[in-house]
Scaffold this motif. Structure first.
Motif, mmCIF file in Angstrom:
data_model
loop_
_atom_site.group_PDB
_atom_site.id
_atom_site.type_symbol
_atom_site.label_atom_id
_atom_site.label_comp_id
_atom_site.label_asym_id
_atom_site.label_seq_id
_atom_site.Cartn_x
_atom_site.Cartn_y
_atom_site.Cartn_z
ATOM 1 N N MET A 1 0.849 -1.180 0.000
ATOM 2 C CA MET A 1 0.000 0.000 0.000
ATOM 3 C C MET A 1 0.892 1.239 0.000
ATOM 4 O O MET A 1 1.904 1.289 0.695
ATOM 5 C CB MET A 1 -0.890 -0.023 1.242
ATOM 6 N N THR A 2 0.536 2.239 -0.794
ATOM 7 C CA THR A 2 1.289 3.486 -0.824
ATOM 8 C C THR A 2 1.075 4.252 0.468
ATOM 9 O O THR A 2 -0.062 4.444 0.898
ATOM 10 C CB THR A 2 0.852 4.357 -2.009
ATOM 11 N N SER A 3 2.149 4.675 1.087
ATOM 12 C CA SER A 3 2.020 5.449 2.313
ATOM 13 C C SER A 3 1.478 6.839 1.994
ATOM 14 O O SER A 3 1.955 7.510 1.075
ATOM 15 C CB SER A 3 3.374 5.583 3.013
ATOM 16 N N VAL A 4 0.468 7.246 2.740
ATOM 17 C CA VAL A 4 -0.101 8.583 2.547
ATOM 18 C C VAL A 4 0.298 9.518 3.687
ATOM 19 O O VAL A 4 -0.180 10.649 3.759
ATOM 20 C CB VAL A 4 -1.642 8.517 2.429
ATOM 21 N N ALA A 5 1.180 9.040 4.567
ATOM 22 C CA ALA A 5 1.606 9.852 5.704
ATOM 23 C C ALA A 5 2.289 11.124 5.214
ATOM 24 O O ALA A 5 3.184 11.087 4.371
ATOM 25 C CB ALA A 5 2.554 9.058 6.589
ATOM 26 N N GLY A 6 1.842 12.242 5.721
ATOM 27 C CA GLY A 6 2.459 13.514 5.397
ATOM 28 C C GLY A 6 2.042 14.132 4.079
ATOM 29 O O GLY A 6 2.497 15.234 3.739
ATOM 30 N N LEU A 7 1.182 13.457 3.329
ATOM 31 C CA LEU A 7 0.747 14.016 2.046
ATOM 32 C C LEU A 7 -0.178 15.209 2.257
ATOM 33 O O LEU A 7 -1.040 15.190 3.138
ATOM 34 C CB LEU A 7 0.009 12.958 1.221
ATOM 35 N N ASP A 8 -0.008 16.221 1.418
ATOM 36 C CA ASP A 8 -0.952 17.330 1.454
ATOM 37 C C ASP A 8 -2.193 16.926 0.654
ATOM 38 O O ASP A 8 -2.194 15.887 -0.028
ATOM 39 C CB ASP A 8 -0.319 18.616 0.908
ATOM 40 N N PRO A 9 -3.295 17.685 0.745
ATOM 41 C CA PRO A 9 -4.520 17.305 0.037
ATOM 42 C C PRO A 9 -4.321 17.102 -1.462
ATOM 43 O O PRO A 9 -4.922 16.203 -2.060
ATOM 44 C CB PRO A 9 -5.466 18.478 0.330
ATOM 45 N N ALA A 10 -3.466 17.916 -2.088
ATOM 46 C CA ALA A 10 -3.241 17.766 -3.526
ATOM 47 C C ALA A 10 -2.576 16.431 -3.833
ATOM 48 O O ALA A 10 -2.939 15.742 -4.803
ATOM 49 C CB ALA A 10 -2.388 18.925 -4.045
ATOM 50 N N GLY A 11 -1.606 16.042 -3.019
ATOM 51 C CA GLY A 11 -0.947 14.765 -3.226
ATOM 52 C C GLY A 11 -1.881 13.594 -3.022
ATOM 53 O O GLY A 11 -1.837 12.607 -3.770
ATOM 54 N N LEU A 12 -2.749 13.700 -2.036
ATOM 55 C CA LEU A 12 -3.720 12.635 -1.786
ATOM 56 C C LEU A 12 -4.714 12.529 -2.933
ATOM 57 O O LEU A 12 -5.095 11.425 -3.346
ATOM 58 C CB LEU A 12 -4.444 12.904 -0.469
ATOM 59 N N ARG A 13 -5.138 13.659 -3.487
ATOM 60 C CA ARG A 13 -6.052 13.632 -4.640
ATOM 61 C C ARG A 13 -5.411 12.940 -5.831
ATOM 62 O O ARG A 13 -6.070 12.177 -6.546
ATOM 63 C CB ARG A 13 -6.469 15.053 -5.029
ATOM 64 N N ARG A 14 -4.128 13.201 -6.061
ATOM 65 C CA ARG A 14 -3.450 12.589 -7.210
ATOM 66 C C ARG A 14 -3.440 11.067 -7.097
ATOM 67 O O ARG A 14 -3.566 10.361 -8.099
ATOM 68 C CB ARG A 14 -2.015 13.120 -7.320
ATOM 69 N N LEU A 15 -3.278 10.565 -5.891
ATOM 70 C CA LEU A 15 -3.279 9.118 -5.681
ATOM 71 C C LEU A 15 -4.680 8.520 -5.734
ATOM 72 O O LEU A 15 -4.851 7.344 -6.059
ATOM 73 C CB LEU A 15 -2.647 8.776 -4.335
ATOM 74 N N SER A 16 -5.679 9.320 -5.387
ATOM 75 C CA SER A 16 -7.036 8.799 -5.166
ATOM 76 C C SER A 16 -7.940 8.865 -6.384
ATOM 77 O O SER A 16 -8.948 8.144 -6.435
ATOM 78 C CB SER A 16 -7.704 9.562 -4.013
#
Length: 244
Positions: free
Chosen positions: A127-142
Motif C-alpha cells: 500500500m502506498t504510504s499517505v503519511a504527510g501528504l498534502d490534500p493535492a498529493g492525496l487527490r493525485r493518488l485517489s
C-alpha cells in the motif's frame, strides 16, 4: 473491547425488502452519502449509512479498538436490527471492515462487496504510504480525474478522522494475518477495483480477491481509489451484476 453502535444513530436511505450496509473509509461518511442515495433509488432497497465511532465528530471509543472490534460492533448492530442476508459494501478502510464482517459469518451477511479495500499485506505490492501528504498529493493518488474530487474542507490538513482511522487500523493500516484468514470466508464476495488506484493498485486487489474461495474481481476503468465519488454509475452497475 466492546463498541456499541445504536440503531437510532444510523441514517437510513430508502426502503425495501433488501438492505445494504455502506461502510466508509478514511474519507469519512460524506464520501458515501451521494452513493447511498443513488443505491437506494436505483435498487429500491434500504441503505444503512453509519458513521464509524470517532469519525465525523462522533465520540471515539474510550479504549483502544481494532478493525475487528469495529466489525463485531456492526455485526451486533445487524443482529439488533433483526437483519439477515444484508449486502455489505465497504470502500478503502470500509472494505477491510466488510471483509472482517464476512469472516464473522452467520445469516446476517448475505454478500460482501469490497471496493478498493485496504488492510492486507501483499508481497511485492505494498500500500502506498499517505503519511504527510498534502490534500493535492492525496487527490493525485485517489482519483483518475482530479476534477471529480470533491472540494476539500476549509482549513485542510489532517483532522480527527485521520486519528480515528489510525486508531482502528494501526500505523501500518494493515493486518499481516488478513489474507490467510480470508480463506475462511463462505459468503459470495465481489472485489471491485479502480484501475487507476494509486494507493492500492490492481495487483493488490487481485490478491485480495484471490484469498477468498467465492470471490469475483472486477476492474473499473478510468477510476481511482474512490469509485463511489468518481464513477458511481459504473460502481452501481458492478454491484448489481451477478457474482459468479
Amino acid at each position: 473491547m466492546t463498541i456499541t453502535i445504536r440503531p437510532e444513530d444510523v441514517p437510513v436511505r430508502g426502503a425495501g425488502a433488501h438492505t445494504f450496509l455502506l461502510l466508509h473509509g478514511g474519507a469519512g461518511p460524506g464520501s458515501m452519502a451521494g452513493f447511498a442515495d443513488l443505491l437506494a433509488e436505483r435498487t429500491g432497497s434500504r441503505v444503512l449509512l453509519p458513521t464509524h465511532p470517532g469519525f465525523g465528530g462522533t465520540p471515539r471509543p474510550d479504549a483502544p479498538a481494532t478493525t475487528r472490534d469495529l466489525a463485531a460492533a456492526y455485526a451486533e448492530l445487524l443482529d439488533r436490527l433483526g437483519l439477515s442476508g444484508v449486502t455489505v459494501v465497504g470502500n478503502s478502510f470500509g472494505g477491510w471492515l466488510a471483509a472482517e464482517l464476512a469472516l464473522l459469518g452467520g445469516p446476517r451477511v448475505g454478500r460482501a462487496v469490497i471496493v478498493d479495500g485496504i488492510g492486507a499485506e501483499v508481497p511485492g505490492h505494498p500500500m502506498t504510504s499517505v503519511a504527510g501528504l498534502d490534500p493535492a498529493g492525496l487527490r493525485r493518488l485517489s482519483f483518475h480525474d482530479e476534477r471529480k474530487a470533491p472540494r476539500p474542507p476549509a482549513g485542510g490538513g489532517p483532522g480527527p478522522d485521520i486519528a480515528a482511522l489510525v486508531g482502528y487500523a494501526g500505523p501500518a493500516m494493515s493486518d499481516p494475518t488478513l489474507l490467510e484468514r480470508l480463506a475462511a470466508v463462505t459468503v459470495p464476495v465481489h472485489v471491485i477495483w479502480g484501475e487507476s488506484d494509486g494507493i492500492v493498485g490492481v495487483e493488490y486487489g487481485k490478491a485480495y480477491a484471490g484469498a477468498m474461495p467465492h470471490a469475483t474481481f472486477t476492474v473499473l476503468p478510468e477510476t481511482g481509489h474512490l469509485p463511489q465519488l468518481e464513477t458511481p454509475g459504473e460502481l452501481l452497475d458492478a454491484i448489481r451484476s451477478p457474482v459468479r
